[in-house]
Design an enzyme around this catalytic site. Sequence first.
Site: not given
Length: 237
Positions: A134, A147
């Site tokens: 990501s 995250y």
Amino acid sequence: MKAVGAPVQRIVPPAPQRQGMHQPVVREVGGWLRGRAVVDGITEKGGTATGVIVDVTRREDLQRLTDTALNQYGRLDVLVSNAGTMAVSPFDDLRQDDWDAMVSTHITGLLNGIGAALPVFRRQCFGQFVNVGSTAAYVVKTPQAVYAATKTAVKVLTEGLRQESGPDLRVTLVSPGFTHTEGIGKGASPETAAAMTQQRDEIAMPPSAIASAIGYAIEQPDGVDVSEIVVRPTVQA
């Protein structure tokens, strides 16, 4: 649990042919009905696919996935690790079960895939890991710290694996930016979920962009390894 998920599974092409063999696809799928639809979509277009229901946090499930490829097709060309959960929230919310889920899915799940596929790739003297990270691993934004930390771990583990892979294996990290998937906001706090869903609808890119990036890495000729691809919407800072 999925990040880019099924839309990528529908689009990513099989690995290039080696030694003249037909290239089937084994998909890890998110639920039987959804997985059946993915498999049917591939076979209706003339492809070959087998669906396997997998919880990536369970080591034995990843072993079953790789065993299925070997038992049905005699080889394993590529393992794409893209399972994910984005239940983000501020630290003060103390949603520790969500923290655990992100750690177990993104980190333990990735390691379980490596543990299942690496011995197969070593025996074959070929194979490719494609790990989906990501852009959160590059730019940390509130309230995505946990995250982002787990996706940073994906980035570090992928680079470490690449350095140990040797001349026969390929290791690729694909890091998506904001992507229009159903997983955005799921499990997040209500305020965060609403903000993320609105941002998704305004700026997110289609999952096909990530599928194309994965396909590009897979389609390279033997001896060529695309180590890292970052794909983000042009409007994403």
